[in-house]
Design a protein around this motif. Structure first.
Motif, short mmCIF file in Angstrom:
data_model
loop_
_atom_site.label_atom_id
_atom_site.label_comp_id
_atom_site.label_asym_id
_atom_site.label_seq_id
_atom_site.Cartn_x
_atom_site.Cartn_y
_atom_site.Cartn_z
N ASN A 228 70.25 57.79 -1.08
CA ASN A 228 68.80 58.02 -0.96
C ASN A 228 68.09 57.68 -2.28
O ASN A 228 66.99 57.11 -2.27
CB ASN A 228 68.55 59.47 -0.57
CG ASN A 228 67.09 59.71 -0.23
OD1 ASN A 228 66.51 59.05 0.63
ND2 ASN A 228 66.48 60.67 -0.92
N SER A 229 68.72 58.04 -3.40
CA SER A 229 68.11 57.70 -4.69
C SER A 229 68.06 56.18 -4.88
O SER A 229 67.04 55.65 -5.35
CB SER A 229 68.89 58.36 -5.83
OG SER A 229 70.20 57.82 -5.93
N PHE B 87 72.71 61.79 -1.14
CA PHE B 87 71.68 61.82 -2.17
C PHE B 87 71.77 60.60 -3.07
O PHE B 87 70.75 60.08 -3.55
CB PHE B 87 71.82 63.10 -3.01
CG PHE B 87 71.35 64.34 -2.30
CD1 PHE B 87 70.07 64.41 -1.77
CD2 PHE B 87 72.17 65.44 -2.16
CE1 PHE B 87 69.63 65.55 -1.12
CE2 PHE B 87 71.74 66.58 -1.51
CZ PHE B 87 70.47 66.64 -0.99
N SER C 213 66.73 63.04 -6.06
CA SER C 213 67.96 62.82 -5.28
C SER C 213 69.14 62.50 -6.19
O SER C 213 70.26 62.93 -5.93
CB SER C 213 67.74 61.68 -4.28
OG SER C 213 66.80 62.03 -3.31
#
Length: 1033
Positions: free
Chosen positions: A634-635, A631, A674
C-alpha cells in the motif's frame, strides 16, 4: 523428565533450610531465573562470574555462568538449546545456552556429548564475545582431555570451524595445558589428533616451544597417522612462526632427501616448503632445495607437487616471481607430459591473477607461441585463459607499448593472430577466450593500428551469440555469459558500436532458448541504461515477443517476463502508452503469479514508470497473507501515485504546480503511515523511511519556494522599503519581506542537503546506483540553494566554477542523465540572469520556479536498496563494566578514572563485502552531565567533559579497545559510545550502533570529610593532614 514440566524440588536439608533457599534465585513464571546476566566482578584485571564452588575450581572449569548454574540447576525446566527455537519462541541468553550445552557435555551418553560438542560453532556465531568463547573453549578442552578419540575428533572439527574465534580465548595457557596433556598418551591416534589440534591453534600459540618439540619428535614416529598429523601441524606452524620455520627447514630437507623416506611421504612433506618465506635467506634455501628436487625426481607426481610448491613460495616471497614464470613456461614448452603442462597452466593463471605487472613481453610472447603450436584443445583453452586474464590488466598495455621496431610487429601479429584464429574455433570455450582477448585489447589500447580489431571483436561476439543462444546446455550458457559481458564492456568503451550490437541481440532474441533470452534481456537492459540505444520503434518487436512468452506459465517464462518487461521500461524513455500497459497487464493476469507481478512493478518503480507501478501494486494488495506485506504494498502504491501526480507539471504554470505538489504530498503522507506500519523490529525499514521523509520535506520546500516567489506579486514591498534599504545599506530591502523568506528557504535547502548527506553516510550496504540516486537528490538541494543565493541574496559573490558540469561524460542510468541535463540547464539560466535586473525581478523568481518544475518533472527512481538488500553488515558492541540493570548507573569516585572497555563484533550477511569492505572501525566516546548532585561547592576542574575517538582494525571480525574517562563533577553522567566504519577507500560511514550507559560520580570519603570540617570551621587534625594516597585505601 518431559520437556516443559517443572522439575520436582528436592526435600530441604534439615540444616539451615531457609539460608539455602535464600541463596537460590526464585524462578520466574517462564522458568527463567530472575537474574539473566552475570554480575561481573573485577579481581586482578580479570572478569569473573560468581558461581558455586571455590574460586580455584571455577577458574579450572572456566565457568562463565551466574548464580546456581555451576550445579546444573537453572531454576526451572527450559527449552533445550540443542533444538532449534521455533518461530515466536524466546531464545536463550548466552549463559543459559552455554549451560544447556554444558549439560550435554556432562551426559553419560556418547551421542548427547557429541551433539553438544558440534553445537558449539552455532553458539559462537550467536554470541561472539570473548567471555563466552573463553569459557566454551575451556569446557571443550576438558572434553578433549578426558574423552575418547571420537570426542577429541569432534572437538578438533569444532576448533577448525571456529578458527576466527580462537584469538578471543583469554586463558590461552590453561586451554593449551589441557589439550597438550594428551600428547603424552600411549595411543598414537590420540597423539595424532592432539597434533592436529595444536596445528589448528597455531595462530594463537605460534612460539610455544613444547609444541615445536612435539611436532619435531612426532615426525620421526613409526605410525603413519601420527606422522601425517605432524606434517599438518608443521605446515601450520611454519606459516605462523619464523623460528619454527627456520628450525624445521633442515629437518624437512633431510627427510625429503633421505632414502628411507617413502615417496608418498615425500609428496606430503614438500608442500611445507611453501611457508618458508619469512626472510630472503630462508626462501632462497628452500628454492634451491626445490630446484634440486625437480631435477633429481623427474616422476610426474613429484614434478607436479614440487612445481606447485615452487609457485606458492614465489607468490609469497614476491622476489622470485619472474624466475618462476620463466620456469613454468619452460616446462609448458618442453615437457611432453600433459599433466605437467596442465599444472604449469594452472600456476601461470595464479600468477597472472596475483601479479600481472611482473609479466614481461617475452613471457606473453612465449605463451602465445605455445598456444599457437599446441595440438590439444584443452591445453590451448588453458593458455588462452591465462592470456585473457592478462589482457584485462596492465600487462596488455606493457605488451603493446614496450617493444619498438620489428619485434613489436611480430609480437602484435602473434597475439592478434592467435585471438582471431580462436574467435571462430569449434570449441566454445576457446572461442569465448578469443573474443575476450580481442575485446580487452579494443577497450584498453588506443593505437590506430589496433582500431580494426573492434570489428573483429564484434563479428566474433555475434558468431558466439548465434551459436550459444540455440543451445540450452550449461557450458553454452557459461560461454554466453562471457559473450554478453564482453558486449557490455565493448559498448561502454566504444559507444559507436552499440547500434550493431543491439541489433544482433534483438535479432537473436526471437529464436533463442529461454535461458539465453533471459541473459540477453539483462545485456540489453545494461546497455540501454548506459546509452539511449533502444528507440521507440523497437517496442513493437518487444511487445510481440512479450505476447508470445506470456502464453506459458513455467518458471523460466516467469523470469523471462520480468527481464523483458525491464527492457521495455528502459526503452520507453517517456511514459508508457496505454496499449503497452494493457498488454503487460493482460499477460500478467493470464500466465503469471503474484511474485512476478511484484518484480515487474518493482522494475517499473526503478525506471520511473510510476503509473504502471501503481496499477500493479493496487492489483497485488489483496493477494498477500500478512498485514506487513499489505502495508508495504500500500505504501508503494501511494508513493507511485504521488510521483504520478508530478508528471503533469508544466513550465510557467505555477498554480497548477502548487496543486500537483499538494496532491503528491497528500499521497506521500498516506504512504509514510503505511510504511511505518509495515516495519518490524527485525526489518525496521530505516532507509526507506528516511528516504521518503526527505522526499516529503523536499516537496514541501519546493512548494514553499514557489509561494515565496509568488509573494513578489501578491505582497509587494511597502512604500518605505526604499528608505529602509538606503538606511540599512542593503539594496535587497527594497523588495520587502521576500528577502527574509528567501533566506529561510535557502537555509532549508541547505539543511535538506545535509540530511541527504547523513542518509548517504548511513547506507553502508547500499549499491552504487542507490547511493548515486541519494547524491543526485542532495545535489538538487544544493543547486536550488545556490540559485537563490546567486539570483537574489548575494549575486556578487556567487561562483559557478564549482558547479560546472564535470560528470556528464560518464552516467550510469537514464535518470542520472536527465537530472544532469536539468542541472546544466538551470545553471545556464541562473548564470545568464546573474547580476542583472538588481535586486529582484520577476525574471529571477520565474527562473527559480521553472528550476523547481524542471527538477520535479524528472520521474523519481526508487533504486534497488529501497526494495532489496544484497549486502548486510552490522556491528554489535559490548561495554565493560556494564550494570545489571541498564537504568542503574555505575558508581565511580570523582578522584578515580573509569576504564571503559569497548568490544565489538562485525556481523555479515550471506554476501560479505559485495559492494564495500570494512577497513577499520571508528569509536567515539562522549559524556554529558545529566544531573548535578544537591551539594553545590567549588571543585578544581581540569577537564569538564570526555570527548575521545579511537580507530581500531577488526581482526576476524572482532575488535577491542579501552578508554580512560574522568568524572570530576559530582552527579550522574551519560556516556555515549557510537561506532562508525571506514571502508577500504577511507570513506567514513555512520552505521552505528549507539550505546549508552550511566555513571554516577561520587565524592571520595577523605575529601568529603575535609570539606565537612572546613564548612564547620574546624581545622583538620594533624593525623589527617599526614594521610597519604595509600592510607586512604
Amino acid at each position: 523428565m518431559a520437556t516443559g514440566t517443572r522439575p520436582a524440588r528436592a526435600a530441604p536439608a534439615p540444616a539451615k533450610p531457609p539460608a539455602r533457599q535464600a541463596r537460590r534465585a526464585p524462578p520466574l513464571a517462564s522458568g527463567r531465573t530472575r537474574r539473566r546476566f552475570p554480575r561481573w566482578r573485577r579481581a586482578g584485571g580479570v572478569r569473573r562470574a560468581p558461581c558455586a564452588g571455590p574460586a580455584r575450581r571455577r577458574r579450572e572449569r572456566g565457568c562463565a555462568c551466574a548464580g546456581p548454574a555451576a550445579s546444573g540447576c537453572n531454576g526451572g525446566q527450559r527449552q533445550s538449546f540443542l533444538a532449534d527455537a521455533g518461530y515466536g519462541e524466546q531464545e536463550l541468553d548466552a549463559n543459559s545456552a552455554l549451560m544447556e550445552l554444558d549439560k550435554g557435555l556432562r551426559s553419560g551418553k556418547l551421542g548427547e556429548q557429541c551433539e553438544a560438542v558440534v553445537r558449539f560453532p552455532r553458539l559462537f556465531q550467536k554470541y561472539p564475545f570473548p567471555i563466552l568463547i573463553n569459557s566454551a573453549f575451556l569446557k571443550l578442552a576438558d572434553v578433549f582431555r578426558v574423552g575418547n578419540n571420537f570426542l577429541r575428533l569432534c572437538v578438533l572439527k569444532v576448533t577448525q570451524q571456529s578458527e576466527k574465534h580462537l584469538e578471543k580465548i583469554l586463558n590461552v595457557d590453561e586451554f593449551v595445558k589441557r589439550v597438550f596433556s594428551v600428547i603424552h598418551s600411549n595411543d598414537p591416534v590420540a597423539r595424532a589428533i592432539t597434533l592436529r589440534m595444536l596445528g589448528s591453534m597455531a595462530s594463537i600459540i605460534p612460539e610455544r616451544k613444547n609444541a615445536h618439540h612435539s611436532i619435531r619428535q612426532s615426525l620421526d614416529s613409526h605410525d603413519n597417522v601420527e606422522v601425517e598429523a605432524a606434517i599438518f601441524a608443521a605446515a601450520n606452524f611454519s606459516a605462523q612462526s619464523k623460528d619454527f620455520a627456520v628450525g624445521i627447514c633442515n629437518k624437512i630437507s633431510e627427510m625429503i632427501q633421505g632414502l628411507a623416506t617413502p615417496v608418498d611421504l615425500k609428496l606430503k612433506l614438500i608442500p611445507i616448503l611453501q611457508h618458508m618465506h619469512h626472510d630472503a635467506s630462508l626462501a632462497s634455501s628452500s628454492r634451491q632445495l626445490l630446484q634440486q628436487l625437480v631435477t633429481s625426481y623427474p616422476s610426474t607426481k613429484m614434478v607436479i607437487v614440487t612445481l606447485h610448491t615452487f609457485t606458492l613460495l614465489a607468490a609469497s616471497s614476491l622476489v622470485d616471481i619472474p624466475k618462476q614464470i620463466q620456469l613454468l613456461l619452460q616446462y609448458l614448452k618442453n615437457d611432453p607430459r600433459k599433466a605437467v603442462k596442465r599444472l604449469a597452466i594452472q600456476d601461470l593463471k595464479l600468477l597472472a591473477n596475483k601479479t600481472p605487472h611482473t609479466w614481461s613481453r617475452e613471457n606473453i610472447q612465449a605463451l602465445c607461441e605455445s598456444a599457437l603450436n599446441t595440438p590439444y584443445d584443452s591445453l590451448k583453452m588453458g593458455m588462452l585463459s591465462v592470456l585473457s586474464t592478462l589482457s584485462g590488466t596492465i600487462a596488455i598495455k606493457q605488451y603493446f607499448s614496450s617493444a619498438p621496431g620489428a619485434a613489436a610487429t611480430t609480437a602484435r601479429f602473434d597475439l592478434v593472430k592467435l585471438a582471431q584464429e580462436c574467435c571462430y574455433h569449434n570449441n566454445r570455450g576457446i572461442a569465448a577466450h578469443g573474443v575476450r582477448i580481442l575485446t580487452n585489447i579494443s577497450a584498453s589500447c588506443q593505437e590506430k593500428d589496433l582500431l580494426p580489431l573492434e570489428q573483429d571483436a564484434v563479428f566474433g561476439l555475434e558468431a558466439l551469440l548465434v551459436l550459444c543462444s540455440q543451445d540450452d546446455s550449461p557450458g553454452a550458457q557459461a560461454t554466453l555469459k562471457i559473450t554478453l559481458t564482453c558486449m557490455v564492456k565493448l559498448v561502454k568503451c566504444r559507444p559507436h558500436l552499440s547500434q550493431s550490437v543491439v541489433e544482433s541481440l534483438l535479432t537473436q532474441l526471437h529464436s533463442a532458448q529461454d535461458n539465453a533470452r533471459i541473459l540477453m534481456c539483462h545485456c540489453l537492459a545494461a546497455i540501454a541504461m548506459q546509452l539511449p540505444v533502444l528507440a521507440d520503434g523497437i517496442l513493437g518487436d518487444l511487445m510481440d515477443l512479450y505476447k508470445l512468452i506470456g502464453q506459458s506459465a513455467t518458471d523460466k517464462k516467469q523470469e523471462l517476463l520480468v527481464s523483458l518487461a525491464t527492457v521495455i521500461f528502459v526503452s520507453s524513455q517517456k511514459a508508457l502508452s496505454t496499449e503497452i500497459k494493457t498488454v503487460i497487464k493482460q499477460q500478467l493476469e493470464n500466465a503469471s503469479n503474484g511474485w512476478t507481478a511484484y518484480r515487474i512493478a518493482r522494475q517499473a518503480s526503478r525506471m520511473g514508470n510510476h503509473d504502471m507501478a501503481r496499477e500493479l501494486y493496487q492489483s497485488l494488495l489483496t493477494q498477500v497473507a500478512s498485514e506487513h506485506f499489505y502495508f508495504w504494498l500500500n505504501s508503494l502504491k501511494e508513493f507511485s501515485h504521488a510521483e504520478q501526480c508530478l508528471t503533469g507539471l508544466q513550465e510557467d504554470n505555477y498554480s497548477s504546480a502548487l496543486s500537483c505538489i499538494a496532491e503528491a504530498l497528500k499521497s506521500y503522507h498516506k504512504g509514510i503511515a503505511s510504511l511505518t506500519a509495515a516495519s518490524t523490529p527485525l526489518n525496521p525499514l530505516s532507509f526507506q523511511c528516511g528516504f521518503v521523509k526527505l522526499r516529503i520535506d523536499l516537496l514541501q520546500a519546493f512548494s514553499q519556494l514557489i509561494c515565496t516567489c509568488n509573494s513578489l506579486k501578491t505582497s509587494p514591498p511597502p512604500a518605505i522599503a526604499t528608505t529602509i534599504a538606503m538606511t540599512s545599506g542593503n539594496d535587497l530591502q527594497r523588495c520587502g519581506r521576500i528577502s527574509n523568506q528567501m533566506k529561510h528557504s535557502m537555509e532549508e535547502f541547505r539543511n535538506l542537503a545535509t540530511r541527504y548527506g547523513d542518509l548517504y553516510q548511513s547506507s553502508f550496504d547500499a549499491d552504487s546506483a542507490t547511493l548515486r540516486n541519494v547524491e543526485l537528490q542532495q545535489q538538487s538541494c544544493l543547486l536550488i540553494s545556490h540559485a537563490i543565493e546567486a539570483l537574489i541574496l548575494d549575486p556578487e559573490s556567487a561562483s559557478f566554477q564549482e558547479y560546472s558540469s564535470n560528470g556528464t561524460a560518464h552516467v550510469e542510468s537514464e535518470y542520472e542523465r536527465r537530472m544532469m541535463s536539468v542541472f546544466n540547464h538551470v545553471l545556464e539560466e541562473v548564470e545568464s540572469l546573474n547580476r542583472k535586473y538588481a535586486p529582484v525581478s520577476y525574471l529571477h523568481t520565474a527562473c527559480l520556479c521553472n528550476a523547481v518544475i524542471a527538477l520535479l518533472k524528472v520521474p523519481l527512481s526508487f533504486q534497488r536498496y529501497f526494495f532489496q538488500k544484497l549486502q548486510s553488515t552490522s556491528i554489535k558492541l559490548a561495554l565493560s563494566p556494564s550494570p545489571r540493570n541498564p537504568a542503574e548507573p555505575i558508581a565511580v569516585q570523582n578522584n578515580q578514572q573509569l576504564a571503559l572497555k569497548v568490544e565489538g563484533v562485525v556481523q555479515h550477511g550471506s554476501k560479505p563485502g559485495l559492494f564495500r569492505k570494512i577497513q577499520s572501525v571508528c569509536l567515539n566516546v562522549s559524556s554529558v552531565l545529566q544531573s548535578k548532585s544537591g551539594q553545590d561547592y567549588k571543585i578544581p576542574i581540569d577537564n569538564m567533559t570526555n570527548e575521545m575517538e579511537q580507530r581500531v582494525e577488526p581482526h576476524n571480525d572482532y575488535f577491542s579497545t579501552q578508554f580512560l574517562l574522568n568524572f570530576v563533577i559530582l552527579g550522574t553522567h551519560n556516556i555515549t559510545v557510537e561506532s562508525s566504519v571506514i571502508d577500504s577507500n577511507g570513506i567514513v560511514w555512520k552505521t552505528g550502533p549507539k550505546t549508552t550507559i550511566f555513571v554516577k560520580s561520587l565524592e571520595d570519603p577523605y575529601s568529603q570529610q575535609v570539606r565537612l570540617q572546613q564548612q564547620q570551621g574546624q581545622p583538620p587534625s594533624q593525623q589527617q593532614q599526614q594521610r597519604t594516597a595509600y592510607s586512604r585505601f
